[in-house]
Design a protein around this motif. Structure first.
Motif, PDB file in Angstrom:
ATOM      1  N   ALA A  47     -12.446   5.405 -17.133  1.00  0.00           N
ATOM      2  CA  ALA A  47     -13.432   6.447 -16.833  1.00  0.00           C
ATOM      3  C   ALA A  47     -12.781   7.610 -16.091  1.00  0.00           C
ATOM      4  N   LEU A  48     -11.788   7.308 -15.286  1.00  0.00           N
ATOM      5  CA  LEU A  48     -11.099   8.344 -14.513  1.00  0.00           C
ATOM      6  C   LEU A  48      -9.728   8.602 -15.131  1.00  0.00           C
ATOM      7  N   THR A  49      -9.748   9.206 -16.298  1.00  0.00           N
ATOM      8  CA  THR A  49      -8.508   9.358 -17.058  1.00  0.00           C
ATOM      9  C   THR A  49      -7.664  10.547 -16.611  1.00  0.00           C
ATOM     10  N   SER A  50      -8.234  11.460 -15.863  1.00  0.00           N
ATOM     11  CA  SER A  50      -7.460  12.619 -15.446  1.00  0.00           C
ATOM     12  C   SER A  50      -6.432  12.214 -14.398  1.00  0.00           C
ATOM     13  N   ASP A  51      -5.414  13.048 -14.246  1.00  0.00           N
ATOM     14  CA  ASP A  51      -4.391  12.777 -13.235  1.00  0.00           C
ATOM     15  C   ASP A  51      -4.998  12.749 -11.839  1.00  0.00           C
ATOM     16  N   LYS A  52      -5.948  13.658 -11.587  1.00  0.00           N
ATOM     17  CA  LYS A  52      -6.590  13.697 -10.276  1.00  0.00           C
ATOM     18  C   LYS A  52      -7.433  12.442 -10.049  1.00  0.00           C
ATOM     19  N   GLY A  53      -8.077  11.949 -11.114  1.00  0.00           N
ATOM     20  CA  GLY A  53      -8.882  10.740 -10.991  1.00  0.00           C
ATOM     21  C   GLY A  53      -8.026   9.539 -10.639  1.00  0.00           C
ATOM     22  N   ARG A  54      -6.896   9.392 -11.324  1.00  0.00           N
ATOM     23  CA  ARG A  54      -5.993   8.279 -11.037  1.00  0.00           C
ATOM     24  C   ARG A  54      -5.455   8.372  -9.611  1.00  0.00           C
ATOM     25  N   LEU A  55      -5.091   9.583  -9.195  1.00  0.00           N
ATOM     26  CA  LEU A  55      -4.582   9.762  -7.842  1.00  0.00           C
ATOM     27  C   LEU A  55      -5.661   9.431  -6.820  1.00  0.00           C
ATOM     28  N   GLY A  56      -6.908   9.826  -7.124  1.00  0.00           N
ATOM     29  CA  GLY A  56      -8.011   9.557  -6.201  1.00  0.00           C
ATOM     30  C   GLY A  56      -8.257   8.073  -6.013  1.00  0.00           C
ATOM     31  N   THR A  57      -8.263   7.308  -7.111  1.00  0.00           N
ATOM     32  CA  THR A  57      -8.480   5.861  -6.990  1.00  0.00           C
ATOM     33  C   THR A  57      -7.340   5.201  -6.225  1.00  0.00           C
ATOM     34  N   ALA A  85       0.838  -1.207   0.000  1.00  0.00           N
ATOM     35  CA  ALA A  85       0.000   0.000   0.000  1.00  0.00           C
ATOM     36  C   ALA A  85       0.867   1.249   0.000  1.00  0.00           C
ATOM     37  N   ALA A  86       1.935   1.235   0.798  1.00  0.00           N
ATOM     38  CA  ALA A  86       2.839   2.389   0.835  1.00  0.00           C
ATOM     39  C   ALA A  86       3.486   2.620  -0.526  1.00  0.00           C
ATOM     40  N   LYS A  87       3.910   1.525  -1.158  1.00  0.00           N
ATOM     41  CA  LYS A  87       4.499   1.646  -2.491  1.00  0.00           C
ATOM     42  C   LYS A  87       3.467   2.138  -3.504  1.00  0.00           C
ATOM     43  N   GLY A  88       2.232   1.629  -3.396  1.00  0.00           N
ATOM     44  CA  GLY A  88       1.179   2.072  -4.312  1.00  0.00           C
ATOM     45  C   GLY A  88       0.896   3.547  -4.181  1.00  0.00           C
ATOM     46  N   LEU A  89       0.871   4.048  -2.951  1.00  0.00           N
ATOM     47  CA  LEU A  89       0.638   5.475  -2.729  1.00  0.00           C
ATOM     48  C   LEU A  89       1.796   6.303  -3.272  1.00  0.00           C
ATOM     49  N   ALA A  90       3.021   5.824  -3.041  1.00  0.00           N
ATOM     50  CA  ALA A  90       4.187   6.549  -3.545  1.00  0.00           C
ATOM     51  C   ALA A  90       4.194   6.582  -5.069  1.00  0.00           C
ATOM     52  N   ASP A  91       3.870   5.469  -5.703  1.00  0.00           N
ATOM     53  CA  ASP A  91       3.811   5.421  -7.164  1.00  0.00           C
ATOM     54  C   ASP A  91       2.738   6.375  -7.701  1.00  0.00           C
ATOM     55  N   ALA A  92       1.582   6.408  -7.011  1.00  0.00           N
ATOM     56  CA  ALA A  92       0.493   7.273  -7.467  1.00  0.00           C
ATOM     57  C   ALA A  92       0.886   8.741  -7.397  1.00  0.00           C
ATOM     58  N   VAL A  93       1.539   9.111  -6.311  1.00  0.00           N
ATOM     59  CA  VAL A  93       1.983  10.503  -6.170  1.00  0.00           C
ATOM     60  C   VAL A  93       3.011  10.834  -7.242  1.00  0.00           C
ATOM     61  N   ARG A  94       3.943   9.910  -7.490  1.00  0.00           N
ATOM     62  CA  ARG A  94       4.957  10.140  -8.518  1.00  0.00           C
ATOM     63  C   ARG A  94       4.324  10.286  -9.891  1.00  0.00           C
ATOM     64  N   ARG A  95       3.322   9.434 -10.195  1.00  0.00           N
ATOM     65  CA  ARG A  95       2.662   9.529 -11.489  1.00  0.00           C
ATOM     66  C   ARG A  95       1.891  10.830 -11.629  1.00  0.00           C
ATOM     67  N   SER A  96       1.315  11.299 -10.525  1.00  0.00           N
ATOM     68  CA  SER A  96       0.569  12.552 -10.594  1.00  0.00           C
ATOM     69  C   SER A  96       1.501  13.733 -10.860  1.00  0.00           C
ATOM     70  N   LEU A  97       2.749  13.615 -10.406  1.00  0.00           N
ATOM     71  CA  LEU A  97       3.730  14.671 -10.641  1.00  0.00           C
ATOM     72  C   LEU A  97       4.405  14.522 -11.994  1.00  0.00           C
ATOM     73  N   ASP A  98       4.461  13.261 -12.485  1.00  0.00           N
ATOM     74  CA  ASP A  98       5.110  12.979 -13.770  1.00  0.00           C
ATOM     75  C   ASP A  98       4.253  11.993 -14.548  1.00  0.00           C
ATOM     76  N   PRO A  99       3.176  12.449 -15.244  1.00  0.00           N
ATOM     77  CA  PRO A  99       2.268  11.548 -15.960  1.00  0.00           C
ATOM     78  C   PRO A  99       2.978  10.641 -16.948  1.00  0.00           C
ATOM     79  N   GLY A 100       4.118  11.051 -17.466  1.00  0.00           N
ATOM     80  CA  GLY A 100       4.832  10.248 -18.446  1.00  0.00           C
ATOM     81  C   GLY A 100       5.390   8.968 -17.876  1.00  0.00           C
ATOM     82  N   SER A 101       5.424   8.842 -16.535  1.00  0.00           N
ATOM     83  CA  SER A 101       5.969   7.636 -15.928  1.00  0.00           C
ATOM     84  C   SER A 101       4.978   6.487 -15.926  1.00  0.00           C
TER      85      SER A 101
END
Length: 206
Positions: free
Chosen positions: A177-187, A86-102
């Motif tokens: 359905a949740l294609t925005s960066d905020k949507g991905r971060l929210g899920t 879960a910690a890794k998943g949260l860290a990955d999500a935050v990183r993706r929200s800051l760098d969508p290309g990842s």
């Protein structure tokens, strides 16, 4: 033969359908990465269910009895693994929200390692072998054909695999359905938050 297949299918659905941490992880993984990655995790979980069904069909209650004394340490190990994931998943999500290309890089390198990860995590659940052992003992009778045990295992695996795959597909649809960066971060926040909650329940013995 039909009775054995039906019994196996019901057993597979019975162990796969209750919502737990692995269920949430499969849905979240598909939503955050790709259907291929989610299916890899789903098949890892289904493989573990199939292996436990096979062991139960071969050994009955014997192995379940051997596992009971170590059920506590296995539960704690599973909880720690869930918290780390879960910690890794949260860290990955935050990183993706800051760098969508990842996101694409994460998708392309995961499937096989994800399969092994979910296989190992599901194997850590001692309740699975107890569940299948109890079912085999309750259902087995003289009417089972010579290959009845194998048929039971195949049906249980197929049922579990179909349900886990459905979860992965559902997660992928949510992800689209949740294609925005905020949507991905929210899920990611919601899904991994639920995983942390379920891990805490394991640690507390709930």
């Amino acid at each position: 033969m039909d009775d054995v297949l039906i019994s196996g299918a019901l057993a597979g659905f019975g162990i796969a359908m209750p919502v737990g941490a692995v269920t949430v992880m499969i849905v979240t993984l598909s939503a955050q990465t790709s259907l291929r990655t989610g299916l890899a995790g789903a098949m890892g979980t289904a493989t573990a269910d199939g292996l436990y069904a096979l062991i139960a069909a071969l050994t009955g209650a014997a192995l379940a009895g051997l596992l009971r004394p170590v059920a506590g340490p296995m539960r704690w190990t599973a909880a720690v693994v869930l918290l780390a994931l879960a910690a890794k998943g949260l860290a990955d999500a935050v990183r993706r929200s800051l760098d969508p290309g990842s996101v694409r890089q994460v998708e392309e390198k995961r499937p096989f390692s994800v399969y092994l990860q979910f296989l190992g995590l599901t194997v850590l659940n001692p309740l699975t072998i107890v569940y299948f052992s109890a079912l085999v003992l309750a259902l087995r009778n003289d009417d089972w054909p010579p290959m009845g045990g194998l048929m039971f295992v195949v049906a249980a695996f197929a049922a579990s695999a179909s349900w886990q795959a459905l979860l992965a597909v559902g997660g992928a649809l949510v992800g689209r359905a949740l294609t925005s960066d905020k949507g991905r971060l929210g899920t990611a926040l919601v899904g991994n938050g639920v995983i942390i909650f379920l891990a805490a329940r394991l640690l507390l013995g709930g």
